[in-house]
Design an enzyme around this catalytic site. Structure first.
Site, short mmCIF file in Angstrom:
data_model
loop_
_atom_site.label_atom_id
_atom_site.label_comp_id
_atom_site.label_asym_id
_atom_site.label_seq_id
_atom_site.Cartn_x
_atom_site.Cartn_y
_atom_site.Cartn_z
N CYS A 163 -17.67 2.37 113.74
CA CYS A 163 -18.67 3.45 113.72
C CYS A 163 -20.00 2.98 114.30
O CYS A 163 -20.86 3.80 114.59
CB CYS A 163 -18.85 4.00 112.32
SG CYS A 163 -18.75 2.76 111.06
N GLU B 16 -20.05 9.19 105.66
CA GLU B 16 -20.55 8.43 106.81
C GLU B 16 -19.68 8.86 107.97
O GLU B 16 -18.47 8.63 107.96
CB GLU B 16 -20.45 6.94 106.47
CG GLU B 16 -21.13 6.06 107.46
CD GLU B 16 -20.16 5.49 108.45
OE1 GLU B 16 -20.00 6.13 109.52
OE2 GLU B 16 -19.57 4.45 108.18
P1 NAP Z 1 -10.71 11.83 109.54
O1 NAP Z 1 -9.88 12.73 110.33
O2 NAP Z 1 -12.11 12.24 109.29
O3 NAP Z 1 -9.95 11.60 108.14
C1 NAP Z 1 -10.47 10.76 107.14
C2 NAP Z 1 -9.90 11.23 105.80
O4 NAP Z 1 -10.43 12.52 105.46
C3 NAP Z 1 -8.39 11.39 105.80
O5 NAP Z 1 -7.91 11.04 104.52
C4 NAP Z 1 -8.21 12.88 106.05
O6 NAP Z 1 -7.01 13.39 105.54
C5 NAP Z 1 -9.39 13.44 105.30
N1 NAP Z 1 -9.79 14.73 105.88
C6 NAP Z 1 -10.21 14.93 107.15
N2 NAP Z 1 -10.50 16.23 107.33
C7 NAP Z 1 -10.25 16.85 106.16
C8 NAP Z 1 -10.34 18.20 105.72
N3 NAP Z 1 -10.75 19.17 106.54
N4 NAP Z 1 -9.98 18.48 104.45
C9 NAP Z 1 -9.56 17.51 103.62
N5 NAP Z 1 -9.44 16.22 103.97
C10 NAP Z 1 -9.78 15.89 105.23
O7 NAP Z 1 -10.80 10.39 110.17
P2 NAP Z 1 -9.64 9.46 110.76
O8 NAP Z 1 -8.30 9.99 110.40
O9 NAP Z 1 -9.98 8.12 110.30
O10 NAP Z 1 -9.85 9.46 112.30
C11 NAP Z 1 -9.92 10.62 113.08
C12 NAP Z 1 -11.14 10.52 113.97
O11 NAP Z 1 -12.29 10.25 113.16
C13 NAP Z 1 -11.13 9.38 114.96
O12 NAP Z 1 -10.47 9.66 116.13
C14 NAP Z 1 -12.60 9.15 115.16
O13 NAP Z 1 -13.08 10.05 116.10
C15 NAP Z 1 -13.24 9.46 113.84
N6 NAP Z 1 -13.56 8.28 113.00
C16 NAP Z 1 -14.85 7.92 112.89
C17 NAP Z 1 -15.20 6.84 112.11
C18 NAP Z 1 -16.61 6.42 111.95
O14 NAP Z 1 -16.86 5.50 111.21
N7 NAP Z 1 -17.53 7.05 112.59
C19 NAP Z 1 -14.24 6.13 111.41
C20 NAP Z 1 -12.92 6.53 111.52
C21 NAP Z 1 -12.61 7.62 112.31
P3 NAP Z 1 -5.73 13.51 106.51
O15 NAP Z 1 -5.38 12.10 106.83
O16 NAP Z 1 -4.72 14.20 105.68
O17 NAP Z 1 -6.16 14.27 107.72
#
Ligand code: NAP
Length: 513
Positions: A288, A251
């Site tokens: 989200c 999601e």
């Molecule tokens: P994220 O960067 O997507 O990370 C979520 C999880 O996935 C973390 O455990 C992360 O590990 C892992 N992950 C991300 N990219 C990966 C990859 N290429 N390979 C392996 N694992 C990976 O989300 P976030 O840390 O919660 O927030 C970052 C951004 O995501 C926010 O600024 C926002 O823009 C967006 N976000 C959107 C929603 C939504 O519901 N739409 C919710 C939360 C966040 P690591 O921690 O080690 O990177």
């Protein structure tokens, strides 16, 4: 903060490290927990439905038993207010109990029986029966923005366990202490309910490698994820490049368009403006379902609405985001929006200093919106874009050009809804949930909820990550042909021992065959 394989949680408000070191899971550790989950699956999947339901209830009880220490740690790691965390704990616990109710009732397995017709001409018909069975060990990625309800014991974990699948959670690096506390509660429930060792494991990681290795492990059978588009798409790509590709229920980002129709604007523009300010800025916009795009048809009421909306936004105080990196990403998104020509900064909230996010609302024309794809991308935080349309046809045109989103909202009077009926035919093809005269933030956990939608909102448009249908992500249908009664699963036996609803020869019934 990082030293080789060790990392610390960061106090979201002070940006200082918190007590307690966490280890990045090595490949050895990942192999160990997935092996245990695979062994547990053989036992767990055979547990009777009441045992699994009792287990889910027990997890809920153990989470409550953690008391305020859970909320206090979570508050330090996320800066989310205590009242919000109390509410999120209730949601988490009730979610587990709701899945327990569905499992106990039992009909969710979708039992279908087509009885044999041995004397059918020209060929006899066999006895054919169908039900859903669990997939196997599931990898769950904790979400940063719901440290309780969408993390260690959140919706993905609860629905996978309810479906009969062991779970390996990769905790989010932004709240490892919270994850650890919740994991202790789940492991207590595992012991008390005599579930096999390996039914649940938590691993930590602040390195992408951990998540990649977990998804690529050959014994993982599906992935549940909430987070960014980049993260979800990366995991989807890993899963599809495996020797055995597996489903990824990611999601991802969504901007959740809102359409405000003319008569509604005239009749209740003030209430809509007030509700919209709340929905854009609640939880510092870190939902989200935050409304990131507001489409308004120009009329004699638009100026009044703009001034009410702007006035509301100007009073919103700056607030701390979940992590310093998120604040950085938010501010950089605001800068990029300002660089786009013909985008006006229409309203700004109170500036709370460099460590807090200031709410920003932009305004642009429909032509500019259509020409700049980046304006439809999610900026996670308290921001939104007003887009002014000149006619009903332009409103339909915008809707037709939307990509997949989690939600779409329409504000309209009865007259508006009748006049803009076509809009709903368009929107139901674009999103997972269409709301009328409401606000998209606040996702009810219930049987009918859909929290999903077409790509790029998710990688699996046929599923939901909230509500009891979320269990269906972690099962697959199996057909049992010509099985003798003693070999059939109980749900498919002639005498219907569970007294569940079944589709028998085309009719829904609780009776035996
Ligand atoms: P994220 O960067 O997507 O990370 C979520 C999880 O996935 C973390 O455990 C992360 O590990 C892992 N992950 C991300 N990219 C990966 C990859 N290429 N390979 C392996 N694992 C990976 O989300 P976030 O840390 O919660 O927030 C970052 C951004 O995501 C926010 O600024 C926002 O823009 C967006 N976000 C959107 C929603 C939504 O519901 N739409 C919710 C939360 C966040 P690591 O921690 O080690 O990177």
């Amino acid at each position: 903060m990082n030293t080789n394989n060790t990392f610390y949680a960061i106090n979201a408000t002070t940006e200082k490290p918190l007590e307690g070191a966490f280890q990045n899971a090595s490949i050895g550790k990942i192999n160990e927990v997935v092996k245990k989950a695979t062994e547990a699956f053989e036992i767990y999947r055979k547990k009777d439905k009441n045992s699994i339901a009792d287990f889910l209830d027990q997890i809920a009880e153990e989470i409550m038993n953690l008391g305020d220490s859970l909320l206090e740690r979570c508050h330090l790691e996320t800066a989310l207010p205590m009242a919000r965390l109390q509410g999120e704990r209730v949601r988490t616990v009730n979610q587990l109990k709701l899945f327990a109710t569905v499992v106990r009732e039992g009909s969710w397995v979708d039992a279908r029986i087509d009885t044999a017709i041995p004397d059918r001409i020209p060929i006899p018909k066999a006895d054919i029966r169908h039900m859903l069975i669990p997939l196997g060990p599931i990898a769950v990625f904790g979400a940063s923005n719901f440290p309780l309800a969408f993390s260690t014991a959140g919706g993905d974990t609860a629905s996978a366990l309810a479906a009969g699948c062991p779970v390996v959670v990769k905790g989010h690096k932004a709240h490892p202490g919270t994850a650890e506390l919740v994991a202790t509660a789940i492991l207590k429930a595992v012991k008390k309910c005599r579930m096999p060792d390996g039914t649940f494991s938590l691993i930590h990681g602040n390195s992408r490698k951990v998540g990649e290795d977990l998804v690529k492990h050959p014994e993982i059978k599906a992935v549940g994820f909430t987070g960014s588009y980049g993260g979800g798409k990366a995991l989807f790509n890993y899963a599809n490049a495996r020797l055995e590709p597996i489903p990824v229920f990611a999601e991802m980002g969504s901007t959740n368009p809102v359409f405000i129709l003319p008569a509604a604007l005239k009749e209740s523009g003030d209430k809509i403006a007030e509700g919209m300010v709340g929905s854009i800025t609640i939880g510092v916009g870190q939902f989200c379902t935050k409304p990131g795009l507001l489409f308004i048809q120009k009329s004699e009421s638009t100026d009044k609405f703009y001034s009410q909306l702007g006035n509301g936004i100007s009073k919103v105080p700056g607030a701390t985001m979940l992590t310093p990196d998120m604040l950085k990403a938010y501010n950089s998104g605001i800068e990029s929006t300002l660089q786009i020509g013909e985008v006006e900064l229409f309203a700004s909230g109170l500036n709370g200093g460099t460590t807090t996010a200031t709410s920003k609302v932009f305004k642009t024309s429909i032509e500019n919106f259509i020409n700049n794809k980046s304006l439809s991308e999610e900026n996670f935080g308290p921001t939104s874009i007003l887009v002014e349309a000149n006619s009903k046809e332009e409103i339909f045109e915008i809707a037709r050009n939307l990509e997949g989103h989690l939600t779409a909202t329409v504000h309209g009077t009865d007259k508006d809804l009748e006049e803009y009926k076509e809009l709903f035919d368009i929107l139901e093809l674009k999103v997972g949930r269409v709301l009328i005269n409401g606000f998209p933030t606040g996702v009810e956990v219930c049987n009918s909820m859909v929290h999903g939608g077409p790509y790029p909102a998710t990688t699996a448009p046929q599923s939901t990550s909230v509500g009891t249908n979320a269990m269906k992500r972690f099962v697959r249908p199996v057909c049992f042909q010509n099985y003798p009664q003693f070999l059939l699963p109980d749900a498919l036996k002639n005498n219907n021992p569970f007294v569940i609803w079944r589709l028998i020869d085309g009719g829904i019934s609780k009776s035996g065959v």
